[in-house]
Design a protein around this motif. Sequence first.
Motif, short mmCIF file in Angstrom:
data_model
loop_
_atom_site.label_atom_id
_atom_site.label_comp_id
_atom_site.label_asym_id
_atom_site.label_seq_id
_atom_site.Cartn_x
_atom_site.Cartn_y
_atom_site.Cartn_z
N PHE A 39 0.83 -1.20 0.00
CA PHE A 39 0.00 0.00 0.00
C PHE A 39 0.87 1.25 0.00
CE2 PHE A 39 -3.00 -2.93 2.40
CZ PHE A 39 -3.73 -3.23 1.26
N PRO A 40 0.46 2.27 -0.73
CA PRO A 40 1.24 3.52 -0.73
C PRO A 40 0.91 4.37 0.49
CG PRO A 40 -0.59 3.71 -2.26
CD PRO A 40 -0.65 2.31 -1.71
N VAL A 84 -2.71 7.14 14.48
CA VAL A 84 -2.04 5.94 13.95
C VAL A 84 -2.99 5.14 13.08
CG1 VAL A 84 -0.97 3.75 14.60
CG2 VAL A 84 -0.38 5.84 15.84
N LEU A 85 -4.21 4.96 13.53
CA LEU A 85 -5.19 4.21 12.73
C LEU A 85 -5.50 4.93 11.42
CD1 LEU A 85 -7.69 2.88 15.43
CD2 LEU A 85 -5.97 1.59 14.15
N ALA A 86 -5.61 6.26 11.48
CA ALA A 86 -5.90 7.01 10.25
C ALA A 86 -4.76 6.86 9.24
CB ALA A 86 -6.12 8.48 10.58
N SER A 119 -4.97 5.02 5.58
CA SER A 119 -4.73 5.85 4.39
C SER A 119 -4.06 5.06 3.27
CB SER A 119 -3.87 7.06 4.76
OG SER A 119 -2.55 6.64 5.14
N GLY A 120 -3.26 4.04 3.61
CA GLY A 120 -2.60 3.24 2.57
C GLY A 120 -3.59 2.50 1.70
N PRO A 121 -4.48 1.67 2.26
CA PRO A 121 -5.48 1.00 1.42
C PRO A 121 -6.39 1.98 0.67
CG PRO A 121 -5.31 -0.09 3.55
CD PRO A 121 -4.49 1.15 3.64
N LEU A 138 -6.83 1.97 -3.37
CA LEU A 138 -8.11 1.84 -4.07
C LEU A 138 -8.35 3.03 -4.98
CD1 LEU A 138 -10.41 0.47 -1.21
CD2 LEU A 138 -9.56 -0.76 -3.23
N ARG A 139 -7.93 4.20 -4.55
CA ARG A 139 -8.12 5.39 -5.39
C ARG A 139 -7.29 5.31 -6.66
NH1 ARG A 139 -6.92 11.62 -3.38
NH2 ARG A 139 -7.58 12.64 -5.33
#
Length: 318
Positions: free
Chosen positions: A264-265, A299-301, A305-307, A311-312
């Motif tokens: 994931f980026p 941390v969760l955000a 953000s990677g997935p 997807l975007r």
Amino acid sequence: MRRSGSLARQVLFAGRAGRRGDGNIAGATSLVVPPAETDVRSGRVRLPRLRMRRRDGLSRDVVAVAPVSPAMPASAPALAEEEQSLSIPLLPGERTVARRIRFALVNACTISSLMLGLSAIFIAINHGDVRAAAGLLIACVVFDGLDGFLARRLGVASPFGAQMDSLADMCSFGLAAPVVVYAWLNGSAPSLVLVPACALVAACAAIRLARFNVSPKDGRFFCGVPTTMCAAVLALGTLIAPEMPPVVRVAGVALLGLAMVSSFPYAKLARLAKLPPWLLVLPVIGALVDYRITFVAVVLAYLVSGPVLWLRQRTQPA
């Protein structure tokens, strides 16, 4: 092959000349082949020098230089040139005293990060002071960012420095961080889940660093969560100690390890700084209200953000 072919023709010519000549013809020739000699010290076989001996007492060399077998070792000058060509300088470019001092300063920061990681392991295991060990991990993160910044700023970036940085990261973030987390959660979380989670962080850090060294670099995103950020989150989590069950903490440690080796980026810090100002003010306000909940939310955000970015990118038209 050409030299050996010409040698064979000359030997054949000498043999024919010897057969045509007899005792009544002056100047008749014969081929004299001395036996091969072996050097006792080196064990090399010295090839004989072929000579044409005439009946009138005169002689001449058939071959001035004996052919060299490819199985024989190269001469000393050739080995010296080969060793010189294989030696790679640690600092490419101009080797001035000023550049060497700057190069030593950058690598001193890298070694300092490594030593601080080792100190964190010793303090966490021998003294049980996990907060002090977590503080040393934060110092490792600072020195890790400092050596890269100084290497680019001072113009002494090198492949050697990149490999040194990876080795120091493996010690400080791949080994010290899970050891500190283990010392923090040992006794509160079951060992059957705590030990595999910490070992997973170490294994994922090694895979992440090895993949980073051989992968092309992207100036906008990380491919997976970097080891430095993972260690910073684990160290801050040890210092903050958010209120949650120990099993959930262990699950968070394992999730961070898997995020390091994901594809994931994740946005770099320079890109995060370009977010709208109001979005950057929210964590500050949340930290004033409850810094533990804010830390977990941030941390969760970032992990989510990677997935989302992945997807975007997949849904965007080519």
